[in-house]
Design a protein around this motif. Structure first.
Motif, PDB file in Angstrom:
ATOM      1  N   ASP A  48       0.801  -1.236   0.104  1.00 27.71           N
ATOM      2  CA  ASP A  48       0.050   0.061   0.229  1.00 27.71           C
ATOM      3  C   ASP A  48       0.776   1.373  -0.004  1.00 27.71           C
ATOM      4  OD1 ASP A  48      -2.371  -1.495  -0.117  1.00 27.71           O
ATOM      5  OD2 ASP A  48      -2.666  -1.271   1.963  1.00 27.71           O
ATOM      6  N   ASP A  49       2.053   1.259   0.642  1.00 23.28           N
ATOM      7  CA  ASP A  49       2.968   2.433   0.575  1.00 23.28           C
ATOM      8  C   ASP A  49       3.338   2.721  -0.730  1.00 23.28           C
ATOM      9  OD1 ASP A  49       2.706   2.704   3.415  1.00 23.28           O
ATOM     10  OD2 ASP A  49       4.504   1.485   3.808  1.00 23.28           O
ATOM     11  N   LEU A  50       3.873   1.577  -1.494  1.00 27.46           N
ATOM     12  CA  LEU A  50       4.349   1.721  -2.587  1.00 27.46           C
ATOM     13  C   LEU A  50       3.173   2.165  -3.532  1.00 27.46           C
ATOM     14  CD1 LEU A  50       6.335  -1.779  -2.847  1.00 27.46           C
ATOM     15  CD2 LEU A  50       7.322   0.603  -2.803  1.00 27.46           C
ATOM     16  N   ILE A  51       2.122   1.560  -3.762  1.00 27.86           N
ATOM     17  CA  ILE A  51       1.243   2.229  -4.500  1.00 27.86           C
ATOM     18  C   ILE A  51       0.822   3.726  -4.430  1.00 27.86           C
ATOM     19  CG2 ILE A  51      -1.435   1.910  -5.121  1.00 27.86           C
ATOM     20  CD1 ILE A  51      -0.942  -1.187  -4.680  1.00 27.86           C
ATOM     21  N   ALA A  52       0.807   4.123  -2.973  1.00 28.48           N
ATOM     22  CA  ALA A  52       0.558   5.374  -2.721  1.00 28.48           C
ATOM     23  C   ALA A  52       1.632   6.301  -3.288  1.00 28.48           C
ATOM     24  CB  ALA A  52       0.118   5.737  -1.289  1.00 28.48           C
ATOM     25  N   GLY A  53       2.897   5.913  -2.860  1.00 24.30           N
ATOM     26  CA  GLY A  53       4.034   6.567  -3.203  1.00 24.30           C
ATOM     27  C   GLY A  53       4.686   6.801  -4.748  1.00 24.30           C
ATOM     28  N   VAL A  54       4.448   5.560  -5.435  1.00 26.03           N
ATOM     29  CA  VAL A  54       5.099   5.316  -6.525  1.00 26.03           C
ATOM     30  C   VAL A  54       3.825   5.658  -7.578  1.00 26.03           C
ATOM     31  CG1 VAL A  54       6.347   3.881  -8.123  1.00 26.03           C
ATOM     32  CG2 VAL A  54       6.819   4.162  -5.774  1.00 26.03           C
ATOM     33  N   TRP A  55       2.851   4.914  -7.330  1.00 32.52           N
ATOM     34  CA  TRP A  55       1.501   4.892  -8.434  1.00 32.52           C
ATOM     35  C   TRP A  55       0.591   5.986  -8.059  1.00 32.52           C
ATOM     36  CZ3 TRP A  55       4.734   0.782  -7.470  1.00 32.52           C
ATOM     37  CH2 TRP A  55       5.174   0.011  -8.420  1.00 32.52           C
ATOM     38  N   GLY A  56       0.687   6.549  -6.998  1.00 29.86           N
ATOM     39  CA  GLY A  56      -0.053   7.799  -6.678  1.00 29.86           C
ATOM     40  C   GLY A  56      -1.156   7.322  -6.219  1.00 29.86           C
ATOM     41  N   GLY A  57      -1.574   6.218  -5.705  1.00 28.66           N
ATOM     42  CA  GLY A  57      -2.810   5.626  -5.360  1.00 28.66           C
ATOM     43  C   GLY A  57      -3.833   5.075  -6.233  1.00 28.66           C
ATOM     44  N   ARG A  58      -3.231   5.051  -7.818  1.00 28.05           N
ATOM     45  CA  ARG A  58      -3.960   4.693  -8.763  1.00 28.05           C
ATOM     46  C   ARG A  58      -4.119   3.139  -8.742  1.00 28.05           C
ATOM     47  NH1 ARG A  58      -0.073   7.825 -11.280  1.00 28.05           N
ATOM     48  NH2 ARG A  58       0.936   6.235 -11.794  1.00 28.05           N
ATOM     49  N   ILE A  59      -5.110   2.553  -9.121  1.00 30.20           N
ATOM     50  CA  ILE A  59      -5.255   0.907  -9.280  1.00 30.20           C
ATOM     51  C   ILE A  59      -4.113   0.746 -10.469  1.00 30.20           C
ATOM     52  CG2 ILE A  59      -6.722  -0.920  -9.958  1.00 30.20           C
ATOM     53  CD1 ILE A  59      -9.039   0.593  -8.623  1.00 30.20           C
ATOM     54  N   VAL A  60      -3.389  -0.433 -10.221  1.00 32.45           N
ATOM     55  CA  VAL A  60      -2.481  -0.734 -11.026  1.00 32.45           C
ATOM     56  C   VAL A  60      -2.681  -2.238 -11.566  1.00 32.45           C
ATOM     57  CG1 VAL A  60      -0.489   0.979 -10.127  1.00 32.45           C
ATOM     58  CG2 VAL A  60      -0.739  -1.621  -9.261  1.00 32.45           C
ATOM     59  N   SER A  61      -2.355  -2.604 -12.871  1.00 30.93           N
ATOM     60  CA  SER A  61      -2.477  -3.753 -13.520  1.00 30.93           C
ATOM     61  C   SER A  61      -1.299  -4.706 -12.961  1.00 30.93           C
ATOM     62  CB  SER A  61      -2.271  -3.965 -14.881  1.00 30.93           C
ATOM     63  OG  SER A  61      -1.142  -3.496 -15.174  1.00 30.93           O
ATOM     64  N   ASP A  62      -1.661  -5.923 -12.997  1.00 30.00           N
ATOM     65  CA  ASP A  62      -0.612  -7.089 -12.402  1.00 30.00           C
ATOM     66  C   ASP A  62       0.628  -6.608 -13.133  1.00 30.00           C
ATOM     67  OD1 ASP A  62      -2.478  -8.123 -10.618  1.00 30.00           O
ATOM     68  OD2 ASP A  62      -2.887  -9.748 -12.169  1.00 30.00           O
TER      69      ASP A  62
END
Length: 84
Positions: A48-62
């Motif tokens: 969750d930290d990575l998704i928030a910090g790197v992907w800006g909280g966006r839903i990412v594909s596998d």
């Protein structure tokens, strides 16, 4: 800001990674992941930290998810050709 680790230098301002004097080509998201992990060294970083910090909280594909990007970041910072 510049971060030095082993024989590498990651320059956040220039968005470059160097192995000695040799530039290492990185995909933008792999650079972001590597920078995020370096800035957060010394603490456990969750998915969750990575998704928030790197992907800006966006839903990412596998394919672009943190687990899929980790090997590319690791290879970039460990198997880059050594400079002469």
């Amino acid at each position: 800001m510049r971060y030095r680790f082993d024989r590498f230098v990651l320059d956040a301002a220039c968005r470059e990674l160097h192995d000695g004097e040799t530039p290492v080509a990185l995909e933008p998201q792999v650079f972001d992941l590597l920078e995020f992990l370096i800035r957060n060294r010394g603490r456990v970083v969750t998915r969750d930290d990575l998704i928030a910090g790197v992907w800006g909280g966006r839903i990412v594909s596998d394919r672009r998810s943190p687990p899929a990007s980790m090997p590319r970041a690791r290879r970039s910072a460990t198997t880059a050709p050594r400079s002469a």
